[in-house]
Design a protein around this motif. Structure first.
Motif, PDB file in Angstrom:
ATOM      1  N   MET A 217       0.805  -1.214   0.000  1.00 42.55           N
ATOM      2  CA  MET A 217       0.000   0.000   0.000  1.00 42.55           C
ATOM      3  C   MET A 217       0.845   1.275   0.000  1.00 42.55           C
ATOM      4  O   MET A 217       0.622   2.172  -0.824  1.00 42.55           O
ATOM      5  N   PRO A 218       1.839   1.420   0.902  1.00 45.60           N
ATOM      6  CA  PRO A 218       2.667   2.636   0.850  1.00 45.60           C
ATOM      7  C   PRO A 218       3.390   2.818  -0.477  1.00 45.60           C
ATOM      8  O   PRO A 218       3.492   3.930  -0.992  1.00 45.60           O
ATOM      9  N   THR A 219       3.886   1.721  -1.040  1.00 43.08           N
ATOM     10  CA  THR A 219       4.579   1.808  -2.330  1.00 43.08           C
ATOM     11  C   THR A 219       3.630   2.231  -3.435  1.00 43.08           C
ATOM     12  O   THR A 219       3.965   3.072  -4.279  1.00 43.08           O
ATOM     13  N   MET A 220       2.415   1.689  -3.434  1.00 46.52           N
ATOM     14  CA  MET A 220       1.416   2.069  -4.431  1.00 46.52           C
ATOM     15  C   MET A 220       1.065   3.545  -4.318  1.00 46.52           C
ATOM     16  O   MET A 220       0.945   4.252  -5.325  1.00 46.52           O
ATOM     17  N   ILE A 221       0.899   4.020  -3.089  1.00 46.86           N
ATOM     18  CA  ILE A 221       0.516   5.425  -2.886  1.00 46.86           C
ATOM     19  C   ILE A 221       1.600   6.360  -3.390  1.00 46.86           C
ATOM     20  O   ILE A 221       1.319   7.328  -4.101  1.00 46.86           O
ATOM     21  N   ILE A 222       2.852   6.087  -3.026  1.00 44.97           N
ATOM     22  CA  ILE A 222       3.921   7.012  -3.428  1.00 44.97           C
ATOM     23  C   ILE A 222       4.138   6.995  -4.935  1.00 44.97           C
ATOM     24  O   ILE A 222       4.424   8.029  -5.556  1.00 44.97           O
ATOM     25  N   ILE A 223       3.954   5.826  -5.583  1.00 45.10           N
ATOM     26  CA  ILE A 223       4.111   5.758  -7.040  1.00 45.10           C
ATOM     27  C   ILE A 223       2.935   6.439  -7.747  1.00 45.10           C
ATOM     28  O   ILE A 223       3.126   7.226  -8.682  1.00 45.10           O
ATOM     29  N   LEU A 224       1.703   6.159  -7.283  1.00 44.20           N
ATOM     30  CA  LEU A 224       0.528   6.755  -7.914  1.00 44.20           C
ATOM     31  C   LEU A 224       0.514   8.277  -7.747  1.00 44.20           C
ATOM     32  O   LEU A 224       0.278   9.011  -8.694  1.00 44.20           O
ATOM     33  N   PHE A 225       0.789   8.741  -6.529  1.00 45.57           N
ATOM     34  CA  PHE A 225       0.785  10.176  -6.281  1.00 45.57           C
ATOM     35  C   PHE A 225       1.997  10.843  -6.925  1.00 45.57           C
ATOM     36  O   PHE A 225       1.895  11.947  -7.460  1.00 45.57           O
ATOM     37  N   GLY A 226       3.155  10.182  -6.817  1.00 44.64           N
ATOM     38  CA  GLY A 226       4.377  10.776  -7.356  1.00 44.64           C
ATOM     39  C   GLY A 226       4.312  11.003  -8.849  1.00 44.64           C
ATOM     40  O   GLY A 226       4.805  12.011  -9.365  1.00 44.64           O
TER      41      GLY A 226
END
Length: 371
Positions: A29-38
């Motif tokens: 989840m944290p990895t998905m969030i930072i990639i999607l938002f980034g």
């Protein structure tokens, strides 16, 4: 306090996390969030559909048109049509910018007389509209400045602009550090809330009620796995930011790490409070998302600077820990002042206060009895 009891509980929690595959979501989840938002959030606006009506037909007007045509921010058309026709297209969402160069624009400018250019911008989305406006003004001012260079025009105003800390104006440098505050607020809170509520939902909480295990031992054993797992996430997110998104890191890594650990402790303490007031995992999940994602996104500083907020919004921003944490994170990545800044020290102490206060409140309200 019996360390053997705490160790047994911790091993039990880790075993259940692996068995339920929940540990996959801890890191996914944290990895998905930072990639999607980034990659997904962009403050830069490119290829704005631009129509220019040139009523001047002068050297300066052609130079202006050329500047717009060769800029990545504009997708330019020069049309010989009426103003109303283009405005109708703008209402239909087919045009973003209409620029009207008035007759005698060059002549009046060279004579030092007031010259006007009509600019119509689709500002249905205010942030996007203000960004486009700044682009248009920049092109107009720079082109006029180049054209009348060496001539004595009293109305000439020279703008000398310099961007500090993010000279290249990369969206990644502005967005990615701010995502840390959202990720490390949401993910640990969800995990810590679910670990305790799960006991209520399955009925295994009665084992704790009827056992000689102390409340302190139970809480340490329950919150430690969430704290350890998301402490690892701090380093994973840091690697994503510096190596995948190429965000510079100019500060002290120890400051970044210790502040992040305190922030994770705040997050799992919030999860503890949620677990106390809820009885099912789905309710705990919904409540945690509401009280973490919304303020985390609004007051992280990604979309709007806290300093630009007014009234109630400004007060609310200071009630949530994400503002204080993200200020220090942005400093460690882009500025590098660290604890030489009194403001960073103050915010660090405020985060410690949040962690101790929320954890204490959660401990007090956690009762070893059936309601």
């Amino acid at each position: 306090m019996k360390l053997g009891v705490i160790k047994a509980y911790i091993l039990k929690e880790f075993t259940e996390l692996f068995r339920s595959k929940l540990i996959v979501m801890v890191y996914l989840m944290p990895t998905m969030i930072i990639i999607l938002f980034g990659y997904g959030i962009r403050m830069e606006v490119t290829e704005s559909r631009t129509v220019i009506i040139d009523n001047d037909k002068s050297k300066l007007s052609k130079q202006l048109i050329s500047k717009f045509e060769h800029s990545k921010y504009f997708k330019t058309q020069v049309l010989d049509v009426s103003e109303n026709k283009v405005l109708r297209k703008m209402k239909q969402g087919k045009v973003d910018i209409l620029i009207i160069i008035q007759e005698s624009f060059e002549k009046r400018l060279l004579k030092g007389q007031k010259s006007e250019i009509g600019v119509f911008i689709d500002a249905a989305l205010p942030l996007r509209g203000s960004t486009i406006q700044s682009y248009v003004e920049g092109v107009l001012i720079n082109t006029a400045e180049e054209f009348i260079k060496g001539k004595e025009i009293k109305s000439l105003i020279k703008i000398n602009n310099r961007n500090l800390f993010n000279q290249s104006m990369r969206d990644e440098d502005a967005i990615v550090p701010g995502i840390f505050g959202i990720v490390l607020l949401v993910a640990p809170a969800i995990l810590s809330a679910l670990l305790i509520v799960k006991e209520k939902e399955n009925g295994t909480i009665f084992n704790y009620y009827s056992s000689p295990v102390k409340k302190t031992e139970f809480l340490i054993a329950k919150l430690t796995p969430a704290f350890i797992l998301h402490s690892v996430n701090i380093f994973i997110l840091f690697l994503w930011a510096t190596y995948l998104f190429k965000v510079p890191f100019r500060g002290n890594f120890f400051i970044f790490w210790i502040v992040s650990e305190i922030y994770v402790l705040i997050s799992i303490s919030i999860g503890l409070l949620v677990s106390i007031i809820t009885r099912t995992q789905i309710v705990a999940l919904v409540v945690t998302i509401i009280i973490t994602i919304i303020p985390g996104f609004l007051y992280s500083g990604i979309i709007m600077p806290i300093s630009s907020m007014k009234g109630e919004a400004y007060i609310e921003a200071h009630l949530f820990p994400v503002m204080y944490y993200n200020h220090i994170v942005y400093d460690t990545f882009l500025i590098g002042q660290g604890f030489s800044s009194p403001k960073n020290i103050l915010y660090f102490l405020i985060l410690i206060f949040y962690a101790l206060t929320i954890l204490t409140i959660g401990s007090i309200f956690m009762k070893k009895e059936m309601k």
